[in-house]
Enzyme design. Structure first.
Site, PDB file in Angstrom:
ATOM      1  N   ASP A 145       7.117 -44.429  -1.978  1.00  0.00           N
ATOM      2  CA  ASP A 145       7.142 -45.041  -0.614  1.00  0.00           C
ATOM      3  C   ASP A 145       8.301 -44.443   0.296  1.00  0.00           C
ATOM      4  OD1 ASP A 145       9.097 -46.389  -1.714  1.00  0.00           O
ATOM      5  OD2 ASP A 145       8.188 -48.265  -1.595  1.00  0.00           O
ATOM      6  N   SER A 146       9.269 -43.798  -0.502  1.00  0.00           N
ATOM      7  CA  SER A 146      10.273 -43.168   0.448  1.00  0.00           C
ATOM      8  C   SER A 146       9.657 -42.423   1.720  1.00  0.00           C
ATOM      9  CB  SER A 146      11.241 -42.518  -0.309  1.00  0.00           C
ATOM     10  OG  SER A 146      10.588 -41.334  -0.843  1.00  0.00           O
ATOM     11  N   ASP A 148       3.311 -44.821  -5.544  1.00  0.00           N
ATOM     12  CA  ASP A 148       4.166 -45.953  -5.329  1.00  0.00           C
ATOM     13  C   ASP A 148       3.236 -46.993  -4.859  1.00  0.00           C
ATOM     14  OD1 ASP A 148       6.484 -47.155  -5.613  1.00  0.00           O
ATOM     15  OD2 ASP A 148       7.660 -45.791  -4.588  1.00  0.00           O
ATOM     16  N   LYS A 188       3.331 -46.991  -9.597  1.00  0.00           N
ATOM     17  CA  LYS A 188       4.872 -47.481  -9.771  1.00  0.00           C
ATOM     18  C   LYS A 188       4.988 -48.627  -9.159  1.00  0.00           C
ATOM     19  CE  LYS A 188       8.797 -45.888  -7.489  1.00  0.00           C
ATOM     20  NZ  LYS A 188       9.367 -47.039  -7.322  1.00  0.00           N
ATOM     21  N   GLU A 243       7.763 -52.182  -8.198  1.00  0.00           N
ATOM     22  CA  GLU A 243       9.146 -52.751  -8.290  1.00  0.00           C
ATOM     23  C   GLU A 243       9.293 -54.088  -8.732  1.00  0.00           C
ATOM     24  OE1 GLU A 243      11.300 -52.166  -4.592  1.00  0.00           O
ATOM     25  OE2 GLU A 243      10.822 -50.063  -4.132  1.00  0.00           O
ATOM     26  N   GLU A 283      17.418 -47.885 -10.531  1.00  0.00           N
ATOM     27  CA  GLU A 283      18.234 -47.397  -9.461  1.00  0.00           C
ATOM     28  C   GLU A 283      19.630 -48.110  -9.161  1.00  0.00           C
ATOM     29  OE1 GLU A 283      17.212 -46.748  -4.629  1.00  0.00           O
ATOM     30  OE2 GLU A 283      15.581 -47.139  -5.897  1.00  0.00           O
TER      31      GLU A 283
END
Length: 296
Positions: free
Chosen positions: A53-54, A92, A122, A124, A191
């Site tokens: 998602d960056s 993501d 993925k 979080e 991270e």
């Protein structure tokens, strides 16, 4: 550009990743956001290509990852998946697509597999997301966890802050890691955690850890492709953990400036860049034009 590489590696599977982990060979992960970036990451031999998602910032110019929508992520996943033929692809899940309930997360994950054409997702979060991870993995969809600094929650964390800097917070990261593992994730991104803490946690787990700013003691590494290739204008903030291996922006700028200069001077296009016509046909065309009258 639309063609796949002529010589392909053997397809990377979860079994491949587990084998690398068992042998202690670091797993290489790289982000991609479109066909060209996916193609080059795959050609370079990455084991995992992550549509992170960056891309909200590096591809869409947004301020942070919280702004990107699931439809936008799916579009980029499809583009990358068309290019990547050997690496294991992961998409993501963006903020707002999985936090409400495990069933919502499963619906989103299914869309990533069916519409985004990736092989895994993925998400979080630590212990609080374990039920969600379990729901997705039980449905047969591989999940890559993400603990430590979780950028989608930066507002709750007080910004992009290193996690695990005290014994108590390091224990929290460890508990999150165990919960993610027990929920069925095949690996997890760690991270912005002190290297020593990440190394100790890695030794206690039975699945790979993928470091992004968590040191060399993890089972693999991931970087944002735009950051590590230097494909960004001067002045952009780059995290401490990023090593810049190239300067794509500078090379692109030089090439485009050279094109502009040659266009202005008419050095481009040269004869070798044009299509020929026989002298006889050209003379006939000129003769036809001479006999015609045109009105403006």
């Amino acid at each position: 550009m639309g063609a796949s590489p002529t010589s392909q590696r053997k397809k990377v599977t979860l079994g491949t990743l587990q084998s690398l982990y068992s042998k202690g060979e670091p797993i290489t992960v790289m982000t991609a956001h479109d066909f060209p970036s996916g193609h080059v990451a795959d050609a370079a031999g990455m084991e995992i290509v992550l549509v992170g998602d960056s891309l909200a910032m590096v591809a869409l110019g947004m301020d942070d990852t919280s702004e990107v929508l699931i439809e936008e992520m799916l579009l980029h996943c499809r583009s990358v998946s068309r290019a990547v033929k050997s690496a294991f692809t992961v998409g993501d899940l963006p903020m707002g697509s999985y936090e409400i309930a495990p069933t919502q997360a499963l619906e989103s994950a299914i869309r990533f597999i069916k519409e985004g054409r990736v092989q895994g997702v993925k998400l979080e979060g630590g212990a609080e997301m374990a039920p969600t991870i379990k729901t997705i993995t039980t449905a047969g969809i591989p999940v890559l966890g993400h603990i430590g600094l979780t950028p989608q929650r930066q507002n709750a964390l007080g910004g992009f802050r290193v996690q695990g800097k005290t014994a108590a917070s390091a224990l929290k990261v460890f508990e999150d890691a165990v919960a993610v593992q027990n929920a069925g994730a095949f690996a997890m991104v760690v991270e912005a955690v002190p290297a020593e803490v990440a190394a100790l946690i890695t030794k206690k787990l039975s699945i790979p850890t993928i470091s992004i700013g968590a040191g060399n003691g993890c089972s693999g590494q991931v970087l944002v492709q735009i950051d590590m290739t230097g494909n960004f204008p001067p002045g952009r903030f780059i995290p401490k953990f990023v090593k810049q291996y190239g300067n794509v922006y500078s090379e692109s700028l030089k090439a485009i400036e050279a094109y502009r200069k040659e266009t202005k001077s008419r050095a481009y296009p040269a004869p070798e860049h044009t299509y020929p016509i026989s002298k006889a046909e050209l003379e006939e065309f000129e003769h036809i034009l001479e006999g015609k009258e045109f009105t403006s």
